[in-house]
Design a protein around this motif. Sequence first.
Motif, short mmCIF file in Angstrom:
data_model
loop_
_atom_site.label_atom_id
_atom_site.label_comp_id
_atom_site.label_asym_id
_atom_site.label_seq_id
_atom_site.Cartn_x
_atom_site.Cartn_y
_atom_site.Cartn_z
N LEU A 151 0.99 -1.26 0.19
CA LEU A 151 0.07 0.01 0.02
C LEU A 151 0.80 1.62 0.17
N TYR A 164 -0.57 4.99 -0.60
CA TYR A 164 -1.17 5.14 0.67
C TYR A 164 -0.52 5.41 1.89
N ALA A 189 -0.34 3.88 4.77
CA ALA A 189 -1.04 2.44 5.34
C ALA A 189 -0.35 2.68 6.59
N ALA A 191 -5.68 1.34 5.35
CA ALA A 191 -5.31 2.18 3.94
C ALA A 191 -5.18 3.51 4.08
N SER A 192 -6.31 4.16 4.61
CA SER A 192 -6.56 5.41 4.88
C SER A 192 -7.37 5.56 6.08
N SER A 218 -13.72 6.50 0.05
CA SER A 218 -12.10 6.11 0.00
C SER A 218 -12.35 4.66 -0.15
N LEU A 273 -11.13 1.94 -3.22
CA LEU A 273 -10.29 0.96 -2.83
C LEU A 273 -10.68 -0.49 -3.18
#
Length: 164
Positions: free
Chosen positions: A112, A117, A119, A134-135, A146, A150
């Motif tokens: 990621l 990202y 991560a 990831a976010s 988001s 993804l």
Amino acid sequence: MKKIVFMCAGICLAMTLASCGSSEKAYRKAYEKAQAQAQQQPQQQVQVTETPVVTPVQTVPSTQTQVVDNRDNVQVRQERVSIVSGAGLQAYSVVVGSFSVIANAEGLQQRLKNAGYAAQIVKNEERNMYRVVASTFNDKNSAVQSRDQLRGTYPDAWLLYNAR
């Protein structure tokens, strides 16, 4: 004498087995008979007439049309987690992987990060699971957007609300 009896029994057995087999002629005859019956029976056509149900159309001016998003109804899982690796969580996070072995979580975190990202890895002590985030966001709408993006790569992505 015994030899003759065995020979006769063998010949009778061979003839019995040979006569039991179906021949191609029998199959062809049955097929032709079925075709002849199908041609003799007239085709029955049934006409079904239905009365259509019509709902009256109501016109509404476009100024009264209201678009409602359904982001408030998106399912969010609430868990108590602690940060193992990363900068810090906000209220809503997008989780793309869950692992019981931290090495697997670190591998996904690195992929990621290589993809751009930020991560992070968090741990749910109750379930002994490492979650790869990831976010992370303060508002739910941004987290939902988001997550939807993804899901093209990670179809099982889900939302986590950090119950501090």
